[in-house]
Enzyme design. Structure first.
Site, PDB file in Angstrom:
ATOM      1  N   GLY A  67       0.822  -1.195   0.000  1.00 56.93           N
ATOM      2  CA  GLY A  67       0.000   0.000   0.000  1.00 56.93           C
ATOM      3  C   GLY A  67       0.862   1.253   0.000  1.00 56.93           C
ATOM      4  O   GLY A  67       2.057   1.209   0.289  1.00 56.93           O
ATOM      5  N   GLN A  69       2.410   5.134  -1.412  1.00 55.69           N
ATOM      6  CA  GLN A  69       3.023   5.792  -2.564  1.00 55.69           C
ATOM      7  C   GLN A  69       4.519   5.494  -2.589  1.00 55.69           C
ATOM      8  O   GLN A  69       4.963   4.496  -2.039  1.00 55.69           O
ATOM      9  CB  GLN A  69       2.749   7.297  -2.470  1.00 55.69           C
ATOM     10  CG  GLN A  69       1.286   7.653  -2.331  1.00 55.69           C
ATOM     11  CD  GLN A  69       0.706   8.241  -3.606  1.00 55.69           C
ATOM     12  OE1 GLN A  69       1.362   8.341  -4.635  1.00 55.69           O
ATOM     13  NE2 GLN A  69      -0.554   8.646  -3.533  1.00 55.69           N
ATOM     14  N   THR A  71       8.527   5.650  -1.868  1.00 54.69           N
ATOM     15  CA  THR A  71       9.453   5.932  -0.775  1.00 54.69           C
ATOM     16  C   THR A  71      10.843   5.478  -1.185  1.00 54.69           C
ATOM     17  O   THR A  71      11.044   4.906  -2.264  1.00 54.69           O
ATOM     18  CB  THR A  71       9.014   5.278   0.544  1.00 54.69           C
ATOM     19  OG1 THR A  71       9.771   5.863   1.626  1.00 54.69           O
ATOM     20  CG2 THR A  71       9.227   3.772   0.542  1.00 54.69           C
ATOM     21  N   GLY A 135       3.915   0.696   5.174  1.00 53.28           N
ATOM     22  CA  GLY A 135       3.233   0.238   3.962  1.00 53.28           C
ATOM     23  C   GLY A 135       3.041  -1.260   4.028  1.00 53.28           C
ATOM     24  O   GLY A 135       4.009  -1.998   4.237  1.00 53.28           O
ATOM     25  N   GLY A 146       5.874  -3.740   5.606  1.00 45.63           N
ATOM     26  CA  GLY A 146       5.941  -3.333   7.012  1.00 45.63           C
ATOM     27  C   GLY A 146       6.337  -1.891   7.222  1.00 45.63           C
ATOM     28  O   GLY A 146       5.730  -0.984   6.668  1.00 45.63           O
ATOM     29  N   CYS A 164       5.955   9.475  -0.127  1.00 41.95           N
ATOM     30  CA  CYS A 164       4.580   9.078   0.193  1.00 41.95           C
ATOM     31  C   CYS A 164       3.549   9.942  -0.534  1.00 41.95           C
ATOM     32  O   CYS A 164       2.404  10.060  -0.099  1.00 41.95           O
ATOM     33  CB  CYS A 164       4.337   9.093   1.695  1.00 41.95           C
ATOM     34  SG  CYS A 164       5.522   8.061   2.584  1.00 41.95           S
TER      35      CYS A 164
END
Length: 199
Positions: A67, A69, A71, A135, A146, A164
């Protein structure tokens, strides 16, 4: 709960291992926590947009299934992958995220770093600057991916992205408060607080 300390690893290699572990586990499989660092890599989450990668230079970009955006992961950042059967534990994903944020805040408070959370922006912050990201992916009631905590790393690659998905999001790290901090010591404290939350 089984704890694995894996050292520094390639992102794609570990991602494949997480997917494989999750695919073959059953209702009797132990939950696991994988602690590691990654070689430099940008990862796009499922909600990630190409325009949030501004200037990747020579750093590899991986489209991930977690999940969130985009990073950055790199040496000096403590990554903890949470391979957990949340259905067996009667945990919702939002509750799990909240517990992971609590764990990160507890670690930071141990070092007298004042941390907070922000509504609508998962992760942990010091003031307005982000120090830890979360995430996850859930498949058949089990999580993988994680958390990532900036301990003592080169933060400059974050300037090549909108972390993000937030333009001009500033990042910080634990070494700004404790210049001689050691990742291995932080990892031990994270495990301690993790096992307090999840037996």
């Amino acid at each position: 709960m089984i704890i694995h300390n894996l050292g520094i690893k390639d992102y794609t290699e570990i991602w494949e291992q997480m997917k494989e572990f999750t695919a073959i586990r059953d209702s009797n499989s132990y939950d696991e926590l994988w602690l590691l660092e990654h070689y430099p890599v940008y990862t796009q989450g499922q909600a990630g947009k190409p325009e949030h990668v501004l200037n990747p230079n020579s750093i590899k970009i991986v489209q991930s299934d977690r999940g969130g955006q985009v990073t950055y992961h790199g040496p000096g950042q403590l990554v903890a992958y949470v391979l957990m059967d949340i259905r067996r534990r009667n945990l919702g994903i939002r509750t799990l995220v909240a517990k992971l944020e609590e764990i990160l805040i507890s670690v930071l408070e141990h070092y007298r770093i004042p941390a907070n959370i922000r509504s609508g922006a998962p992760g942990v912050y010091v003031g307005e600057k982000k120090i830890a990201s979360i995430g996850l992916r859930v498949k058949n009631g089990c999580t993988y991916h994680g958390i990532a905590l900036n301990v003592n790393m080169d933060l400059s690659p974050f300037l090549g992205i909108n972390p993000c998905g937030f333009a001009k999001m500033e990042m910080t790290q634990m070494s700004h408060f404790h210049p001689n901090i050691q990742l291995e010591e932080v990892s031990q404290h994270l495990v301690q607080y993790f096992l307090t939350q999840f037996k």
